[in-house]
Design an enzyme around this catalytic site. Structure first.
Site, PDB file in Angstrom:
ATOM      1  N   LYS A  81       0.782  -1.139  -0.049  1.00  0.00           N
ATOM      2  CA  LYS A  81      -0.097   0.022  -0.087  1.00  0.00           C
ATOM      3  C   LYS A  81       0.978   1.303  -0.258  1.00  0.00           C
ATOM      4  O   LYS A  81       0.453   2.016  -0.616  1.00  0.00           O
ATOM      5  CB  LYS A  81      -0.857  -0.027   1.153  1.00  0.00           C
ATOM      6  CG  LYS A  81      -2.190  -0.948   1.131  1.00  0.00           C
ATOM      7  CD  LYS A  81      -3.074  -1.000   2.056  1.00  0.00           C
ATOM      8  CE  LYS A  81      -4.286  -1.950   1.512  1.00  0.00           C
ATOM      9  NZ  LYS A  81      -4.698  -2.621   2.745  1.00  0.00           N
ATOM     10  N   LYS A 110      -6.488  -9.698 -11.792  1.00  0.00           N
ATOM     11  CA  LYS A 110      -7.039 -10.406 -10.676  1.00  0.00           C
ATOM     12  C   LYS A 110      -8.324  -9.415 -10.366  1.00  0.00           C
ATOM     13  O   LYS A 110      -8.318  -8.339 -10.320  1.00  0.00           O
ATOM     14  CB  LYS A 110      -6.185 -10.435  -9.279  1.00  0.00           C
ATOM     15  CG  LYS A 110      -6.823 -10.657  -8.129  1.00  0.00           C
ATOM     16  CD  LYS A 110      -6.216 -10.438  -6.682  1.00  0.00           C
ATOM     17  CE  LYS A 110      -6.754 -10.708  -5.517  1.00  0.00           C
ATOM     18  NZ  LYS A 110      -7.032  -9.813  -4.622  1.00  0.00           N
ATOM     19  N   LYS A 146     -11.954  -4.832  -6.247  1.00  0.00           N
ATOM     20  CA  LYS A 146     -12.472  -3.527  -6.438  1.00  0.00           C
ATOM     21  C   LYS A 146     -11.245  -2.457  -6.567  1.00  0.00           C
ATOM     22  O   LYS A 146     -11.970  -1.552  -7.226  1.00  0.00           O
ATOM     23  CB  LYS A 146     -13.419  -3.058  -5.046  1.00  0.00           C
ATOM     24  CG  LYS A 146     -12.620  -3.353  -3.830  1.00  0.00           C
ATOM     25  CD  LYS A 146     -13.791  -3.184  -2.671  1.00  0.00           C
ATOM     26  CE  LYS A 146     -12.984  -3.722  -1.381  1.00  0.00           C
ATOM     27  NZ  LYS A 146     -12.990  -5.126  -1.264  1.00  0.00           N
TER      28      LYS A 146
HETATM   29  P1  ADP Z   1     -10.391  -6.812  -3.173  1.00  0.00           P
HETATM   30  O1  ADP Z   1      -9.196  -7.123  -3.833  1.00  0.00           O
HETATM   31  O2  ADP Z   1     -11.671  -6.589  -4.140  1.00  0.00           O
HETATM   32  O3  ADP Z   1     -10.250  -5.508  -2.293  1.00  0.00           O
HETATM   33  P2  ADP Z   1     -10.536  -7.922  -0.717  1.00  0.00           P
HETATM   34  O4  ADP Z   1      -8.957  -7.874  -0.491  1.00  0.00           O
HETATM   35  O5  ADP Z   1     -11.313  -7.536   0.069  1.00  0.00           O
HETATM   36  O6  ADP Z   1     -10.829  -7.859  -2.222  1.00  0.00           O
HETATM   37  O7  ADP Z   1     -10.986  -9.603  -0.645  1.00  0.00           O
HETATM   38  C1  ADP Z   1     -11.229 -10.267   0.475  1.00  0.00           C
HETATM   39  C2  ADP Z   1     -11.584 -11.787   0.228  1.00  0.00           C
HETATM   40  O8  ADP Z   1     -11.662 -12.346  -1.083  1.00  0.00           O
HETATM   41  C3  ADP Z   1      -9.617 -11.903   0.197  1.00  0.00           C
HETATM   42  O9  ADP Z   1      -9.210 -12.617   1.257  1.00  0.00           O
HETATM   43  C4  ADP Z   1      -9.524 -12.940  -1.073  1.00  0.00           C
HETATM   44  O10 ADP Z   1      -9.324 -14.381  -0.392  1.00  0.00           O
HETATM   45  C5  ADP Z   1     -11.125 -13.073  -1.768  1.00  0.00           C
HETATM   46  N1  ADP Z   1     -10.565 -12.513  -3.083  1.00  0.00           N
HETATM   47  C6  ADP Z   1     -10.746 -11.365  -3.491  1.00  0.00           C
HETATM   48  N2  ADP Z   1     -10.708 -11.022  -4.704  1.00  0.00           N
HETATM   49  C7  ADP Z   1     -10.316 -12.199  -5.536  1.00  0.00           C
HETATM   50  C8  ADP Z   1     -10.102 -12.969  -6.772  1.00  0.00           C
HETATM   51  N3  ADP Z   1     -10.024 -12.166  -7.545  1.00  0.00           N
HETATM   52  N4  ADP Z   1      -9.791 -14.437  -6.566  1.00  0.00           N
HETATM   53  C9  ADP Z   1     -10.015 -15.084  -5.704  1.00  0.00           C
HETATM   54  N5  ADP Z   1     -10.455 -14.501  -4.448  1.00  0.00           N
HETATM   55  C10 ADP Z   1     -10.400 -13.230  -4.172  1.00  0.00           C
END
Ligand code: ADP
Ligand code: TRP
Length: 321
Positions: free
Chosen positions: A110, A189, A192
């Site tokens: 970050k 990937k 959001k």
């Molecule tokens: P974002 O990347 O959208 O901010 P988060 O980090 O809040 O998502 O994700 C919460 C959980 O969802 C993570 O711990 C992860 O395991 C899962 N996750 C998020 N995006 C993916 C993805 N594209 N593929 C597989 N698992 C994901």
């Protein structure tokens, strides 16, 4: 076995969250004593607009409940309704070496992305450790991106126990074997932060439009295509039956199929997959009082455990119960 996990209320949940983590978390409810919470204290580390915070929390709560959270069995609450966790965070902070936090890759990433870090972001893993340890959790199901935070939790618990006696349960991580990383519309990937998501509950017409926009290569219709390199196929794997997937695989390899055809079918399957949950969500949206009651009841059950662990930890460090 006590299973615990948290999710940040930082935006509507997407199909990467569902297939990557939530689906497995929901399955674990059948076999274990699950504690799941909405990590609103953690979400504050990115300074969200206060006007959005309450709505995001309720949205995530409704999403989880619609997708099958068993509110009788599973304890489900808002992190900030159990403020004891912040007091334990302080006690843990005092045995946590700064160097341990400086090595955390999610923090470093970050900062590398240009975020100007506040102390909350730096201390994020200590709050996460307190979440896990205050509920005597045995198993923490998370995506691979959280592995290091669980290792830090174990390290902090061991240090605390070495200093003060066997007070805290040292947890194990359960890295959810997701169907690999779920790709987003642009092939990166799904996340959001990349703006490439398909939200689980966005309008069906918009799900369809987005799927038709998924990036594919420019192989002509008549040529054979490699399913393993295709974002559409990666998503088909999540929702198509084995038989149907086999048929698509042959169509890809034989040539004569355009990506548009696969996208159309993917949109149908994706919409069908979430249809029953969508109905449940609409029902819950019309009954926010009930959702709030569930969270309040969850907080009560969670607090009962938290106050006990905190009392033991206070006693151990010499503050008395
Ligand atoms: P974002 O990347 O959208 O901010 P988060 O980090 O809040 O998502 O994700 C919460 C959980 O969802 C993570 O711990 C992860 O395991 C899962 N996750 C998020 N995006 C993916 C993805 N594209 N593929 C597989 N698992 C994901
Ligand atoms: N950091 C986790 C994430 O972003 C959310 C979280 C907060 C969590 N506290 C937790 C996960 C405790 C597991 C256990 O995904």
């Amino acid at each position: 076995m006590r299973v615990l996990s948290g999710i940040q209320p930082s935006g509507r949940l997407h199909i990467g969250n569902f297939f990557g983590a939530m689906r497995r978390q929901l399955q674990l409810q059948a076999e274990h004593d699950c504690f799941y919470f909405i990590a609103d204290y953690h979400a504050l580390t990115s300074n969200p607009d206060p006007a959005d915070v309450a709505q995001r929390i309720i949205d995530v709560a409704i999403d989880y409940m619609a997708l099958g959270l068993d509110t009788e069995k599973t304890v489900f609450w808002r992190q900030s309704d159990v403020p004891q966790v912040t007091e334990l965070t302080w006690l843990l902070s005092c045995v946590t070496p700064v160097g341990l936090l400086q090595r955390c890759t999610s923090y470093k990433d970050k900062v590398a992305q240009g975020m100007s870090p506040n102390h909350g972001l730096f201390a994020y893993p200590v709050l996460q450790a307190a979440d896990i340890l205050i509920f005597n959790s045995n198993l923490v199901p998370v995506g691979a991106d959280q592995k290091q935070h669980i290792e830090v939790t174990r390290d902090i618990a061991i240090r605390f126990n070495n200093n003060y006696g066997e007070i805290l349960t040292v947890p194990k991580e359960h890295i959810i074997e997701s169907v690999a990383v779920v790709p987003g519309l642009d092939g990166r990937k799904m996340s959001k932060s990349y703006g490439n998501t398909i939200e689980i509950f966005e309008p069906e017409s918009s799900v369809k439009k987005k799927i038709m926009r998924i990036v594919t290569d420019s192989t002509p219709v008549e040529d054979p295509k490699d399913p393993d390199k295709c974002n559409v196929f990666a998503l088909l794997k999540l929702v198509a039956s084995d038989d149907e997937l086999g048929e698509w695989e042959s169509k890809y390899r034989n040539g004569g199929m355009g990506y548009g055809e696969a996208k159309k079918r993917l949109a149908e399957l994706m919409i069908d997959y979430f249809k029953p949950y969508r109905e449940k969500r609409a029902e819950l949206e019309g009954n926010i009082d009930y959702v709030n009651e569930v969270l309040a009841d969850g907080a009560k059950r969670a607090r009962a455990v938290a106050v006990e662990t905190l009392a033991k930890a206070r006693q151990a460090v010499g503050l008395g119960a």
